[in-house]
Design an enzyme around this catalytic site. Structure first.
Site: not given
Ligand code: NAD
Ligand code: UDP
Length: 313
Positions: A143, A146, A150, A188
Site C-alpha cells: 500500500r 499510495y 499521498k 468493497v
Molecule cells: P478514480 O480512480 O475513479 O478517479 C481517479 C481519476 O484520476 C481517474 O479518472 C484516472 O483516470 C485519473 N488519473 C489517474 N492518474 C492520472 C494522471 N497521472 N493524469 C490524469 N489523470 C489521472 O478514483 P476516485 O475514487 O474518484 O478518487 C479520486 C481522488 O480521491 C483520488 O485522488 C483518491 O486518492 C481520492 N480518494 C478517494 C477515496 C474514495 O473512497 N473514493 C478515498 C480516499 C481518497
Molecule cells: N474487502 C472485503 N471484500 C472485498 C473487498 C474488500 O472484505 O471484496 C475489505 C477489505 O479487506 C477492507 C475493506 O473491505 O478491509 C475496504 O476495502 P476497500 O478496498 O474498499 O478499501 P480500503 O479502505 O481498504 O482502501
C-alpha cells in the site's frame, strides 16, 4: 465566469464534482488520462459548452491551461487494486503531478485543493482519527505507493503554501461510494453489490471484523466545495467522511438485505497485507470550520448506488 480545473475529472469522485460545478455555472476543465476513469462517466457533459475534457497525464506535462480560480487535484488511482496495478503511476501522479499543479497555482493565483486520503493514517493506532494524528504507515509494502505518495503530496502542498504563498488546502477523504464507482476496481462497495446482484458469493476478506466508515458521494462533493471556497481554509487539513462506522461483516449483511435474497453465499478470502483494522474519521474540524457534515445515511446511499448498478447488470 468562474473556471475550475478538475484533475481526475473522469473518475468516480471527479465526475460528480464536475456535475456539481457545472450545475453552479462554472466552466470546468477536466484533465484525465483515463487510467482508472472512464469517458462514460462524463459522456453527459461532453456536449456542454462549459465543460472541456483534455486527455493528459498530469505527471508528465500540463497542457496550456486557461486561467482558473479553483484547482481540484483528484487525479490518482484510489482503490487497492487500482493503485497496486498502477503503482509507479500513482507515485508520480501524487508527487510530480501535485507539484505541476502547485506550480500552476503559484503562477495563476488559483486556489488549490489536494485530495489526500485516510490512508495517510495507515493502520491507525488512534481511533477515531483526527487531523492531528500522524498515522501508522508502512513505507515499504503493497500500500506504500499510495499512502506514501499521498503523504509526499501533502508535504509539497505544505511547502508551496509556506514558501510560495499558494492558497492551498487538503482534504483526507475516507471511503466514499455511490453511482459510477468502477465495478471492476475491487473496492468493497462495488464488489459486494455486483456479487449480490449477480448471485455470486460475497467475498469477505479476513474475519470481517475490520471496520470502515462509508460516505455518500454527494456529501463528499459538498465538502470539497466548502473546503476550497469558504474563507479561512488556506493552509488547513480536513477529514471528510461519514463517521458512521461499520464492520465489513455487517456491511455485507446490509448489502445482501438491500439487493438480494438471503440465498447469496458468503465466502472468506485472506485479509490483504497491511489492511487497516479500524477506520473512522473525527470530523469535528470540518463541522466547525466548514459547517459540513454528511446528510445521506448508509441505507439511503446504498439504495441509490444499488439502483445504479441494477441499471447496468
Ligand atoms: P478514480 O480512480 O475513479 O478517479 C481517479 C481519476 O484520476 C481517474 O479518472 C484516472 O483516470 C485519473 N488519473 C489517474 N492518474 C492520472 C494522471 N497521472 N493524469 C490524469 N489523470 C489521472 O478514483 P476516485 O475514487 O474518484 O478518487 C479520486 C481522488 O480521491 C483520488 O485522488 C483518491 O486518492 C481520492 N480518494 C478517494 C477515496 C474514495 O473512497 N473514493 C478515498 C480516499 C481518497
Ligand atoms: N474487502 C472485503 N471484500 C472485498 C473487498 C474488500 O472484505 O471484496 C475489505 C477489505 O479487506 C477492507 C475493506 O473491505 O478491509 C475496504 O476495502 P476497500 O478496498 O474498499 O478499501 P480500503 O479502505 O481498504 O482502501
Amino acid at each position: 465566469m468562474i473556471r475550475s480545473i478538475v484533475t481526475g475529472g473522469a473518475g468516480f469522485v471527479g465526475s460528480h464534482l464536475s456535475d456539481f460545478l457545472i450545475a453552479r455555472g462554472h466552466q470546468v476543465t477536466c484533465l484525465d488520462n483515463l487510467i482508472t476513469g472512464k469517458k462514460e462517466n462524463i459522456a453527459h457533459l461532453l456536449s456542454n459548452k462549459n465543460f472541456k475534457f483534455i486527455k493528459t497525464d498530469v505527471s508528465r506535462t500540463l497542457p496550456i491551461l486557461p486561467k482558473a480560480q479553483y484547482v481540484f487535484h483528484l487525479a490518482s488511482p484510489a482503490s487497492p487494486v487500482g493503485y497496486q496495478t498502477y503503482s509507479i503511476e500513482t507515485i508520480l501522479t501524487n508527487s510530480i503531478g501535485t507539484q505541476r499543479l502547485l506550480d500552476y497555482c503559484r503562477k495563476s493565483k488559483a486556489k488549490f485543493l489536494f485530495a489526500s486520503t485516510s490512508e495517510v493514517y495507515g493502520d491507525p493506532k488512534v481511533h477515531p482519527q483526527k487531523e492531528s494524528y500522524w498515522g501508522n504507515v508502512n513505507s515499504f509494502g503493497p500500500r506504500s505507493c499510495y499512502d506514501e505518495s499521498k503523504r509526499l503530496g501533502e508535504a509539497l502542498v505544505y511547502e508551496y503554501i509556506h514558501k510560495f504563498k499558494v492558497d492551498g488546502r487538503l482534504v483526507r477523504i475516507f471511503n466514499t461510494y455511490g453511482p459510477r464507482l468502477n465495478e471492476e476496481d475491487g473496492r468493497v462497495v462495488s464488489n459486494f453489490i455486483t456479487q449480490a446482484l449477480t448471485g455470486k458469493a460475497v467475498t469477505i476478506y479476513g474475519s470481517g471484523t475490520q471496520t470502515r466508515s462509508f460516505c455518500y458521494v454527494s456529501d463528499l462533493v459538498d465538502g470539497l466545495w466548502r473546503a476550497i471556497s469558504k474563507s479561512a481554509t488556506r493552509g488547513n487539513v480536513f477529514n471528510l467522511g461519514n463517521p458512521a462506522e461499520t464492520t465489513i461483516r455487517q456491511f455485507a449483511a446490509n448489502v445482501l438485505k438491500l439487493c438480494a435474497g438471503p440465498n447469496v453465499k458468503i465466502v472468506r478470502k485472506p485479509l490483504p497485507q497491511d489492511d487497516p483494522i479500524r477506520r473512522k474519521p473525527d470530523i469535528s474540524k470540518a463541522k466547525k470550520t466548514l459547517g459540513w457534515s454528511p446528510r445521506v445515511s448508509l441505507n439511503e446511499g446504498l439504495g441509490l448506488t444499488i439502483d445504479w448498478y441494477r441499471g447496468r447488470i
